[in-house]
Design an enzyme around this catalytic site. Structure first.
Site, PDB file in Angstrom:
ATOM      1  N   THR A 113       0.868  -1.179   0.000  1.00 22.92           N
ATOM      2  CA  THR A 113       0.000   0.000   0.000  1.00 22.92           C
ATOM      3  C   THR A 113       0.904   1.228   0.000  1.00 22.92           C
ATOM      4  O   THR A 113       1.591   1.500   0.987  1.00 22.92           O
ATOM      5  CB  THR A 113      -0.921   0.016   1.229  1.00 22.92           C
ATOM      6  OG1 THR A 113      -1.624  -1.223   1.296  1.00 22.92           O
ATOM      7  CG2 THR A 113      -1.918   1.171   1.133  1.00 22.92           C
ATOM      8  N   LYS A 139      -7.794   1.475  -2.520  1.00 22.61           N
ATOM      9  CA  LYS A 139      -7.185   0.911  -1.301  1.00 22.61           C
ATOM     10  C   LYS A 139      -7.068   1.979  -0.211  1.00 22.61           C
ATOM     11  O   LYS A 139      -7.352   1.714   0.963  1.00 22.61           O
ATOM     12  CB  LYS A 139      -5.800   0.339  -1.647  1.00 22.61           C
ATOM     13  CG  LYS A 139      -5.003  -0.147  -0.451  1.00 22.61           C
ATOM     14  CD  LYS A 139      -5.636  -1.334   0.248  1.00 22.61           C
ATOM     15  CE  LYS A 139      -4.829  -1.744   1.467  1.00 22.61           C
ATOM     16  NZ  LYS A 139      -5.511  -2.767   2.269  1.00 22.61           N
ATOM     17  N   LYS A 155      -0.037   5.259   8.365  1.00 25.65           N
ATOM     18  CA  LYS A 155       0.539   5.513   7.034  1.00 25.65           C
ATOM     19  C   LYS A 155      -0.562   5.556   5.976  1.00 25.65           C
ATOM     20  O   LYS A 155      -0.622   6.467   5.140  1.00 25.65           O
ATOM     21  CB  LYS A 155       1.550   4.389   6.739  1.00 25.65           C
ATOM     22  CG  LYS A 155       2.199   4.410   5.378  1.00 25.65           C
ATOM     23  CD  LYS A 155       1.782   3.324   4.410  1.00 25.65           C
ATOM     24  CE  LYS A 155       1.640   1.928   4.883  1.00 25.65           C
ATOM     25  NZ  LYS A 155       1.244   0.953   3.876  1.00 25.65           N
TER      26      LYS A 155
END
Ligand code: NAP
Length: 289
Positions: free
Chosen positions: A96, A171, A240
């Site tokens: 990711t 995502k 994050k």
């Protein structure tokens, strides 16, 4: 025999690399800490001395590392995979990463004659090891067709959103919404505790009622029990993803106050215990101010 280079053998990558061994691929692996490769080497994987070494002659290089910085290092850093990939090979980014990074990498790797697709995943480490991930793909349609045989061992579902970067957009939205849900659940549990409710009943009600998303189901009983064993997704990774998602939102829909509040909550959780389970949010919100 199809040749795969697999880079990044953390909680997710270890299981994913194993899927290629199960599917009969020739698999070269590299991880920053070599010990995590041991059980894969015992199953027939080959140790590479660098991402570049792993990538030699590979039909596809798959990366599953922490973040933008790690991704740039394994693709384009000293001894990075891109240095030695054959023309027309597939560069499949499963980590990711930020949207900006996905676009930058696509440009850099395409300029070297490689096919780049962004392919972040949903599913926990158990799903990774069982080949039951969902892949969120951004790629030209023809590139995705070339990549399908290399994606099949990993997943039960491939969702193709459009051009490179679009898998990462979805995502980041997914994980930002997850941050909101978990932070909100923590506040709900903490309020119920302050009100003196039967917390077993609260956990059961939340995890079976109208707000019972998979995140609420997964975290409600664990938050009530303060059970943070077996961290599968850490506070640092959740932070994050929320930070990358809010950075993307700033270019599209700058307001997002709910998302920003969840990001701020995960800044605190990361500062307190970056490598602990994301569900420890309950300790952050119930701590006396
Ligand atoms: P993890 O267990 O912390 O593994 C991180 C991996 O990245 C390790 O292989 C680590 O190497 C490597 N790495 C970190 N910094 C690096 C650097 N500077 N250079 C080279 N390698 C570096 O994390 P994970 O849970 O497997 O997550 C991996 C990716 O999948 C992340 O992008 C995460 O957001 C995503 N993801 C995770 C889940 C989940 O449930 N865990 C689900 C979906 C997606 P070392 O082993 O040497 O530290």
């Amino acid at each position: 025999m199809k040749r795969i280079a697999f880079i990044g053998l953390g909680r997710m990558g270890h299981g994913m690399a194993g899927r290629y061994l199960d599917a009969g691929f020739s698999v070269a692996v590299w991880n920053r800490s070599k010990a995590k490769a041991d059980s894969l080497l015992a199953r027939g994987a080959t140790w590479a001395t660098s991402p570049e070494d792993a990538a030699i002659d590979a039909d596809a290089v798959v990366t599953m590392v922490a973040d933008d910085e790690a991704s740039r290092a394994v693709w384009l850093g000293k001894d990075g995979a891109a240095a030695n990939m054959k023309a027309g090979a597939l560069a499949i980014e499963c980590s990711t990463v930020s949207y900006r990074h996905a676009l930058d990498m696509a440009r850099e790797l395409r300029s070297r004659g490689l096919i780049y697709i962004d392919c972040p995943v949903t599913g926990l480490p158990e799903a990774a090891a069982a080949g039951k991930l969902t892949l969120l793909v951004g790629a030209d349609a023809a590139d995705l067709e070339k990549a399908r045989p290399f994606l099949a061992p990993l997943c039960t579902s491939i969702r193709h959103f459009g051009a490179v970067g679009t898998g990462t957009v979805l995502k980041l939205i997914n994980n930002l919404m997850g941050a909101v849900q978990i932070a909100s659940l923590a506040e709900g549990v903490a309020i119920a505790e302050q009100a003196g409710l039967d917390m077993n009943l609260v956990a059961e009600a939340l995890s079976t009622g109208a707000v019972a998303s998979p995140q609420v189901i997964r975290h409600s009983k664990r938050m009530v029990a303060r059970d943070f064993s077996g961290a599968s997704f850490t506070a640092a990774l959740r932070h994050k993803d929320a930070a990358y998602a809010v950075a993307l939102a700033e270019t599209l829909l700058p307001g997002v106050p709910v998302s920003r509040a969840a990001l701020a909550a995960y800044e605190k959780a990361k500062a307190a215990a970056p490598d602990d389970d994301e569900g420890k949010m309950i300790e952050i919100v119930s701590r006396p101010k």
